[in-house]
Design a protein around this motif. Structure first.
Motif, PDB file in Angstrom:
ATOM      1  N   MET A  61     113.540-131.412   6.323  1.00 49.39           N
ATOM      2  CA  MET A  61     112.527-131.315   7.372  1.00 49.39           C
ATOM      3  C   MET A  61     111.142-131.269   6.737  1.00 49.39           C
ATOM      4  N   LEU A  62     110.123-131.667   7.508  1.00 46.89           N
ATOM      5  CA  LEU A  62     108.750-131.665   7.016  1.00 46.89           C
ATOM      6  C   LEU A  62     108.112-130.299   7.220  1.00 46.89           C
ATOM      7  N   ILE A  63     106.906-130.140   6.693  1.00 45.95           N
ATOM      8  CA  ILE A  63     106.265-128.830   6.639  1.00 45.95           C
ATOM      9  C   ILE A  63     106.028-128.232   8.016  1.00 45.95           C
ATOM     10  N   HIS A  64     105.650-129.054   8.999  1.00 40.01           N
ATOM     11  CA  HIS A  64     105.345-128.487  10.310  1.00 40.01           C
ATOM     12  C   HIS A  64     106.591-127.897  10.963  1.00 40.01           C
ATOM     13  N   GLU A  65     107.762-128.540  10.745  1.00 38.01           N
ATOM     14  CA  GLU A  65     109.006-128.030  11.307  1.00 38.01           C
ATOM     15  C   GLU A  65     109.456-126.774  10.569  1.00 38.01           C
ATOM     16  N   ALA A  66     109.309-126.766   9.248  1.00 38.62           N
ATOM     17  CA  ALA A  66     109.664-125.572   8.468  1.00 38.62           C
ATOM     18  C   ALA A  66     108.790-124.389   8.881  1.00 38.62           C
ATOM     19  N   ALA A  67     107.494-124.654   9.092  1.00 35.66           N
ATOM     20  CA  ALA A  67     106.582-123.588   9.518  1.00 35.66           C
ATOM     21  C   ALA A  67     106.992-123.044  10.887  1.00 35.66           C
ATOM     22  N   ARG A  68     107.348-123.961  11.805  1.00 37.29           N
ATOM     23  CA  ARG A  68     107.747-123.525  13.146  1.00 37.29           C
ATOM     24  C   ARG A  68     108.983-122.640  13.085  1.00 37.29           C
ATOM     25  N   GLN A  69     109.995-123.076  12.312  1.00 41.58           N
ATOM     26  CA  GLN A  69     111.227-122.301  12.233  1.00 41.58           C
ATOM     27  C   GLN A  69     111.031-120.953  11.551  1.00 41.58           C
ATOM     28  N   ALA A  70     110.100-120.888  10.620  1.00 42.37           N
ATOM     29  CA  ALA A  70     109.853-119.633   9.894  1.00 42.37           C
ATOM     30  C   ALA A  70     108.879-118.713  10.626  1.00 42.37           C
ATOM     31  N   GLY A  71     108.268-119.204  11.701  1.00 44.97           N
ATOM     32  CA  GLY A  71     107.301-118.396  12.445  1.00 44.97           C
ATOM     33  C   GLY A  71     105.966-118.266  11.752  1.00 44.97           C
ATOM     34  N   LEU A  72     105.584-119.313  11.015  1.00 42.99           N
ATOM     35  CA  LEU A  72     104.336-119.305  10.259  1.00 42.99           C
ATOM     36  C   LEU A  72     103.470-120.492  10.672  1.00 42.99           C
ATOM     37  N   SER A  73     102.206-120.412  10.310  1.00 42.92           N
ATOM     38  CA  SER A  73     101.330-121.566  10.505  1.00 42.92           C
ATOM     39  C   SER A  73     101.509-122.533   9.340  1.00 42.92           C
ATOM     40  N   LYS A  74     101.141-123.786   9.573  1.00 43.41           N
ATOM     41  CA  LYS A  74     101.218-124.778   8.501  1.00 43.41           C
ATOM     42  C   LYS A  74     100.310-124.376   7.351  1.00 43.41           C
ATOM     43  N   LYS A  75      99.153-123.809   7.680  1.00 43.68           N
ATOM     44  CA  LYS A  75      98.207-123.388   6.641  1.00 43.68           C
ATOM     45  C   LYS A  75      98.813-122.297   5.766  1.00 43.68           C
ATOM     46  N   ALA A  76      99.559-121.352   6.377  1.00 43.63           N
ATOM     47  CA  ALA A  76     100.189-120.274   5.605  1.00 43.63           C
ATOM     48  C   ALA A  76     101.239-120.839   4.650  1.00 43.63           C
ATOM     49  N   VAL A  77     102.027-121.798   5.142  1.00 44.92           N
ATOM     50  CA  VAL A  77     103.046-122.410   4.281  1.00 44.92           C
ATOM     51  C   VAL A  77     102.388-123.115   3.106  1.00 44.92           C
ATOM     52  N   GLN A  78     101.277-123.810   3.369  1.00 42.13           N
ATOM     53  CA  GLN A  78     100.559-124.493   2.284  1.00 42.13           C
ATOM     54  C   GLN A  78     100.038-123.483   1.263  1.00 42.13           C
ATOM     55  N   LEU A  79      99.574-122.324   1.752  1.00 40.53           N
ATOM     56  CA  LEU A  79      99.101-121.276   0.845  1.00 40.53           C
ATOM     57  C   LEU A  79     100.235-120.791  -0.049  1.00 40.53           C
ATOM     58  N   TYR A  80     101.415-120.573   0.529  1.00 43.90           N
ATOM     59  CA  TYR A  80     102.534-120.077  -0.256  1.00 43.90           C
ATOM     60  C   TYR A  80     103.045-121.137  -1.235  1.00 43.90           C
ATOM     61  N   LEU A  81     102.933-122.401  -0.851  1.00 44.35           N
ATOM     62  CA  LEU A  81     103.280-123.478  -1.775  1.00 44.35           C
ATOM     63  C   LEU A  81     102.342-123.482  -2.976  1.00 44.35           C
ATOM     64  N   SER A  82     101.045-123.360  -2.706  1.00 43.20           N
ATOM     65  CA  SER A  82     100.068-123.384  -3.799  1.00 43.20           C
ATOM     66  C   SER A  82     100.198-122.168  -4.700  1.00 43.20           C
ATOM     67  N   ALA A  83     100.703-121.044  -4.134  1.00 47.23           N
ATOM     68  CA  ALA A  83     100.898-119.823  -4.933  1.00 47.23           C
ATOM     69  C   ALA A  83     102.204-119.851  -5.706  1.00 47.23           C
ATOM     70  N   GLY A  84     103.028-120.893  -5.489  1.00 45.76           N
ATOM     71  CA  GLY A  84     104.283-121.006  -6.222  1.00 45.76           C
ATOM     72  C   GLY A  84     105.386-120.113  -5.716  1.00 45.76           C
ATOM     73  N   LEU A  85     105.312-119.683  -4.443  1.00 44.64           N
ATOM     74  CA  LEU A  85     106.343-118.800  -3.905  1.00 44.64           C
ATOM     75  C   LEU A  85     107.616-119.551  -3.529  1.00 44.64           C
ATOM     76  N   LEU A  86     107.528-120.847  -3.384  1.00 44.11           N
ATOM     77  CA  LEU A  86     108.719-121.673  -3.177  1.00 44.11           C
ATOM     78  C   LEU A  86     108.405-123.079  -3.657  1.00 44.11           C
ATOM     79  N   GLN A  87     109.461-123.809  -4.030  1.00 43.82           N
ATOM     80  CA  GLN A  87     109.305-125.167  -4.576  1.00 43.82           C
ATOM     81  C   GLN A  87     110.279-126.115  -3.886  1.00 43.82           C
ATOM     82  N   PRO A  88     109.960-126.558  -2.661  1.00 43.81           N
ATOM     83  CA  PRO A  88     110.839-127.519  -1.991  1.00 43.81           C
ATOM     84  C   PRO A  88     110.807-128.873  -2.692  1.00 43.81           C
ATOM     85  N   GLN A  89     111.824-129.667  -2.427  1.00 44.61           N
ATOM     86  CA  GLN A  89     111.882-131.001  -3.003  1.00 44.61           C
ATOM     87  C   GLN A  89     110.743-131.859  -2.450  1.00 44.61           C
ATOM     88  N   VAL A  90     110.305-132.824  -3.273  1.00 44.37           N
ATOM     89  CA  VAL A  90     109.257-133.752  -2.858  1.00 44.37           C
ATOM     90  C   VAL A  90     109.861-135.145  -2.733  1.00 44.37           C
TER      91      VAL A  90
END
Length: 324
Positions: free
Chosen positions: A1-30
């Motif tokens: 799934m893409l970032i917007h769907e992952a954010a929706r399912q996790a109850g987060l904003s897309k911006k928050a998910v991008q922040l956690y990606l940049s902080a290295g808290l998770l590494q999904p496949q590209v």
């Protein structure tokens, strides 16, 4: 799934998910075709964990440390619980002052002067079983963390925590505050060092004790003569020294019942201490003993040094170099 769907399912904003990606808290496949992140159900679960921890006021750095080393989560949870205890103490004081103002009508023109109660943050927070849990886990984590708990072991664990809490000394409160003051990076380094000290002594073969003690003194001599001496002094004063008398005879008896690993550790520790005492009393180590006396102060004596200080010597020898 893409970032917007992952954010929706996790109850987060897309911006928050991008922040956690940049902080290295998770590494999904590209996806190599378009460069988009492709999130899995496990990634969504990780995002939900992050959201939960953020709601509990853990920093991004603390969350990263917990996710990278789940065994470190205990430290950050206990640290947060103690911070909340302190916050509750301050809130309770404020509530009591507000109730006093209401009950005594302190703000009316005819009232007597308001007399606020003593502010609680001027006295250290008393040690409780949360702090005892932290201290025992910090020093003996590799021996006690993976023990399967039955009803009797739970009883022993609670009894051990009560024994530690009974040591209500400024030094032990200072030890707690020092541990909680560490950055995630420094906390990880300290816990790794404690695990190494315990695990290496516990695994020390009897035929290697003499050789091992010799290398400890060699590295210790080097460290006390190097630029690391000041840092070692602070570690000893803030962390090692307050713990020396903590695990007294009663605590050790409980730990021996709690896990046979502690009995094995104590046996190896005694052999190490005997070898260290013998070496320290040799004339060729007189200069090192003089440096140790200057380092430890009046409490150091080659004739009377205890197992706590001898274990501290091994810990201090690990500042640089290897002792295998």
């Amino acid at each position: 799934m893409l970032i917007h769907e992952a954010a929706r399912q996790a109850g987060l904003s897309k911006k928050a998910v991008q922040l956690y990606l940049s902080a290295g808290l998770l590494q999904p496949q590209v996806d190599a075709r378009n460069g988009y992140h492709q999130f899995t159900g496990e990634d969504v679960q990780r995002l939900q964990q992050i959201r939960w921890l953020r709601q509990l006021d853990f920093s991004v750095q603390e969350i990263r440390a917990m996710l990278e080393d789940p065994s470190a989560a205990q430290y950050y949870i206990l640290k947060r619980m103690t911070a909340l205890r302190e916050e509750k103490r301050r809130l309770d004081w404020r509530m009591a002052q507000l109730e006093q103002i209401l009950e005594q009508d302190c703000l009316s023109p005819n009232s007597t002067a308001l007399t606020p109660g003593p502010e609680p943050w001027h006295t250290p927070l008393p040690l409780d079983e949360t702090d005892a849990y932290l201290i025992v886990s910090c020093f003996l984590g590799s021996l006690v963390q993976n023990v399967e708990l039955n009803e009797y072991r739970r009883f022993l664990w609670q009894r051990l925590l009560k024994v530690v809490v009974a040591h209500q000394t400024p030094e032990l409160a200072g030890l707690r505050d020092y541990i909680y003051s560490l950055t995630p990076e420094h906390a990880g380094q300290l816990f790794a060092l404690c695990r190494r000290v315990v695990s290496e002594i516990a695994a020390l073969p009897p035929q290697k004790v003499e050789e091992f003690s010799g290398r400890v003194l060699e590295h210790l001599d080097h460290n006390l003569s190097s630029s690391a001496a000041g840092r070692l002094k602070r570690r000893y004063e803030c962390f090692l020294r307050p713990s020396i008398r903590l695990f007294d005879a009663e605590a050790c008896d409980i730990l021996r019942e709690f896990t046979p690993l502690f009995s094995e550790y104590q046996d190896r520790l005694q052999a190490y201490c005997d070898a260290m005492l013998h070496r320290l009393q040799q004339p060729e180590n007189a200069a090192l003993c003089a440096r140790l006396a200057a380092f430890f102060g009046p409490e150091f004596s080659p004739e009377q040094i205890g197992s706590g200080q001898l274990t501290a010597l091994y810990s201090l020898s690990l500042e640089s170099g290897e002792v295998n």
